[in-house]
Design an enzyme around this catalytic site. Structure first.
Site, PDB file in Angstrom:
ATOM      1  N   HIS A 191       0.837  -1.204   0.000  1.00 22.25           N
ATOM      2  CA  HIS A 191       0.000   0.000   0.000  1.00 22.25           C
ATOM      3  C   HIS A 191       0.873   1.255   0.000  1.00 22.25           C
ATOM      4  O   HIS A 191       1.719   1.418   0.867  1.00 22.25           O
ATOM      5  CB  HIS A 191      -0.908   0.014   1.239  1.00 22.25           C
ATOM      6  CG  HIS A 191      -2.064  -0.948   1.122  1.00 22.25           C
ATOM      7  ND1 HIS A 191      -3.169  -0.883   1.930  1.00 22.25           N
ATOM      8  CD2 HIS A 191      -2.273  -1.983   0.276  1.00 22.25           C
ATOM      9  CE1 HIS A 191      -4.015  -1.843   1.592  1.00 22.25           C
ATOM     10  NE2 HIS A 191      -3.489  -2.533   0.602  1.00 22.25           N
ATOM     11  N   TYR A 208      -9.510   4.996   7.487  1.00 17.08           N
ATOM     12  CA  TYR A 208      -9.780   5.379   8.874  1.00 17.08           C
ATOM     13  C   TYR A 208     -10.928   6.388   8.846  1.00 17.08           C
ATOM     14  O   TYR A 208     -10.780   7.458   8.243  1.00 17.08           O
ATOM     15  CB  TYR A 208      -8.548   6.025   9.509  1.00 17.08           C
ATOM     16  CG  TYR A 208      -7.387   5.062   9.695  1.00 17.08           C
ATOM     17  CD1 TYR A 208      -7.233   4.361  10.885  1.00 17.08           C
ATOM     18  CD2 TYR A 208      -6.445   4.847   8.688  1.00 17.08           C
ATOM     19  CE1 TYR A 208      -6.179   3.474  11.065  1.00 17.08           C
ATOM     20  CE2 TYR A 208      -5.389   3.966   8.860  1.00 17.08           C
ATOM     21  CZ  TYR A 208      -5.259   3.282  10.052  1.00 17.08           C
ATOM     22  OH  TYR A 208      -4.223   2.399  10.230  1.00 17.08           O
ATOM     23  N   PRO A 248      -4.537  -0.148  18.937  1.00 13.04           N
ATOM     24  CA  PRO A 248      -4.276  -0.660  17.582  1.00 13.04           C
ATOM     25  C   PRO A 248      -4.269   0.378  16.461  1.00 13.04           C
ATOM     26  O   PRO A 248      -3.721   0.112  15.395  1.00 13.04           O
ATOM     27  CB  PRO A 248      -5.402  -1.674  17.366  1.00 13.04           C
ATOM     28  CG  PRO A 248      -6.477  -1.276  18.307  1.00 13.04           C
ATOM     29  CD  PRO A 248      -5.798  -0.670  19.489  1.00 13.04           C
ATOM     30  N   LYS A 263       0.690  -0.580  14.954  1.00 15.43           N
ATOM     31  CA  LYS A 263       2.103  -0.580  15.329  1.00 15.43           C
ATOM     32  C   LYS A 263       2.559  -1.767  16.188  1.00 15.43           C
ATOM     33  O   LYS A 263       3.763  -1.999  16.325  1.00 15.43           O
ATOM     34  CB  LYS A 263       2.431   0.719  16.095  1.00 15.43           C
ATOM     35  CG  LYS A 263       2.414   1.941  15.224  1.00 15.43           C
ATOM     36  CD  LYS A 263       3.435   1.822  14.112  1.00 15.43           C
ATOM     37  CE  LYS A 263       3.384   2.957  13.129  1.00 15.43           C
ATOM     38  NZ  LYS A 263       3.952   2.582  11.831  1.00 15.43           N
ATOM     39  N   TYR A 309       3.697   6.309   9.849  1.00 14.51           N
ATOM     40  CA  TYR A 309       2.894   5.159   9.418  1.00 14.51           C
ATOM     41  C   TYR A 309       3.754   4.100   8.742  1.00 14.51           C
ATOM     42  O   TYR A 309       3.618   2.904   9.018  1.00 14.51           O
ATOM     43  CB  TYR A 309       1.760   5.606   8.481  1.00 14.51           C
ATOM     44  CG  TYR A 309       0.628   4.617   8.437  1.00 14.51           C
ATOM     45  CD1 TYR A 309      -0.475   4.757   9.266  1.00 14.51           C
ATOM     46  CD2 TYR A 309       0.681   3.512   7.592  1.00 14.51           C
ATOM     47  CE1 TYR A 309      -1.506   3.830   9.265  1.00 14.51           C
ATOM     48  CE2 TYR A 309      -0.342   2.579   7.580  1.00 14.51           C
ATOM     49  CZ  TYR A 309      -1.432   2.743   8.418  1.00 14.51           C
ATOM     50  OH  TYR A 309      -2.433   1.816   8.407  1.00 14.51           O
TER      51      TYR A 309
END
Ligand code: DHB
Length: 382
Positions: free
Chosen positions: A57, A192, A284, A288, A376
């Site tokens: 991704h 998200y 969560p 990570k 990220y």
């Protein structure tokens, strides 16, 4: 992972695991691997299936105010990326590698206990010991070091004398209700979603399997969530003015996850070294947990290797300090993602406007987007 890396350095180890191989290979857990985690798996020779089946991704999406905003890793994170590849497959690949190398793995170990790992033990009676039972047989293993890679509920951390560790933690007033559904992911990238009904997350495990979550009460009773109610809630929270629909499918697993931030300092005591969830857990959001466990191992494996090559303990002595610098940055990121995206029970209209402003800022300022992107895909190792 530690046993595998040590083997490559010519260092012997054995693994003591409470569960069966089937249990750990089937249990659905994390699914997003940072670039550094992917690189390590590939470089150490366990990346073959990951290379074939992993979904790379190059961005993530934030949805709020019924619109979707993309954070582009190619542009903002120097081309680094994340890869969707389930933790249970990583474990299966490592099991295969250990088996191929004839590494010792004791499965379904009961009554595990650790002994004599303190420095004074080493000066006095001698070496660390691990005791456990498998298949009705008692074992006692004498070793140089114990790596406490036994998770948040494991025996290693509580075996360290009281007073030697300082705990830092925070409990969040919500949990996640997660499902695995036989449905092609409705988006190529993770979404998200911030919504006045609460946070929702769209992720995946493969081109055929969707992984979806909704924010819920920390003690939510899963029995009050028949499949129709879950889909209804997901549709509401992912609602958008854009041309997009959420594809449903048969729900094959569901569960509620609590949420907590937790760190112990230091991450070592004598000849016992804590790694992963035994030493720290993150909420969560941001995915990570697994990656942070792997980054501990990226510090611990070379430290053991140095000791066996040169007799020096310098990397072992600085293990905790080295890890904790990164651990705290990742804690900060996970807390921040969680705080920005969830409804808190203390929230008022001001807080919700503030969260929306933060999301607007994060998706419109290059500096802010870059901050999200570089965390990220994974912060660099020291
Ligand atoms: C997943 C979990 C996360 O916590 C996250 O931030 C993204 C994806 C997942 O389970 O796929």
């Amino acid at each position: 992972m530690l046993a595998h890396l040590l083997h490559l350095q010519g260092v012997d180890s054995l693994v003591v695991e409470a569960r069966s191989r089937q249990y750990v290979e089937e249990r659905v857990r994390a699914g997003v691997l940072e670039q550094g985690t992917v690189d390590l798996l590939k470089e150490s020779g366990v990346g073959e299936r990951l290379e074939r089946e992993g979904l790379t991704h190059h961005g993530v999406q934030l949805r709020f105010g019924h619109r979707t905003h993309r954070i582009d890793f190619k542009e903002l994170a120097n081309g680094r990326s994340v890869t969707i590849y389930p933790q249970n497959k990583v474990i299966a690949d490592l099991f295969d590698a250990r088996a191929a190398a004839k590494g010792q793995v004791f499965l379904e170990a009961a009554d595990v206990s650790v002994h004599d790992f303190g420095v004074s033990d080493a000066n006095g009676s001698g070496k660390p010991k691990i005791r456990f039972r498998t298949g009705g047989e008692s074992h006692e293993i004498t070793c140089d070091f114990i790596a406490g890679c036994d998770g948040f509920h494991g025996v290693c951390r509580p075996s360290i004398p009281e007073g030697a560790l300082t705990v830092y933690d925070r409990i969040y007033p919500f949990g996640w209700l997660g499902i695995l559904a036989e449905a092609p992911p409705s988006s190529e990238e993770i979404i998200y979603a911030y919504h006045e009904r609460g946070f929702a997350l769209l992720s995946m495990r493969s081109p055929e399997l969707s992984r979806l979550y909704v924010q819920c009460a920390p003690d939510e009773d899963i029995n009050e969530w028949p499949d129709e109610r879950i889909w209804k809630e997901l549709h509401a929270r992912f609602a958008t003015v854009e041309n997009w629909t959420l594809t449903e499918g048969r729900i094959i697993q569901k569960g509620v996850t609590g949420m907590r931030s937790f760190v112990v300092e230091p991450m070592q005591y004598g000849n016992l070294f804590l790694a992963g969830d035994a030493a720290h857990i993150v909420p969560p959001t941001g995915a990570k947990g697994l990656n942070l466990a792997v980054s501990d191992i990226r510090v611990l494996a070379p430290a053991f290797a140095e000791f066996y090559k040169t007799g020096k303990r310098s990397l072992l002595e600085s293990y905790s300090e080295t890890c904790l610098r990164r651990v705290w940055k990742v804690q900060r990121f996970s807390w921040w993602m969680t705080s920005m995206l969830h409804l808190f029970n203390t929230d008022n209209a001001f807080d919700q406007r503030r969260q929306l402003a933060e999301l607007d800022y994060v998706t419109s300022s290059r500096a802010a987007s870059q901050t999200l992107a570089e965390n990220y895909v994974g912060l660099p190792m020291e």
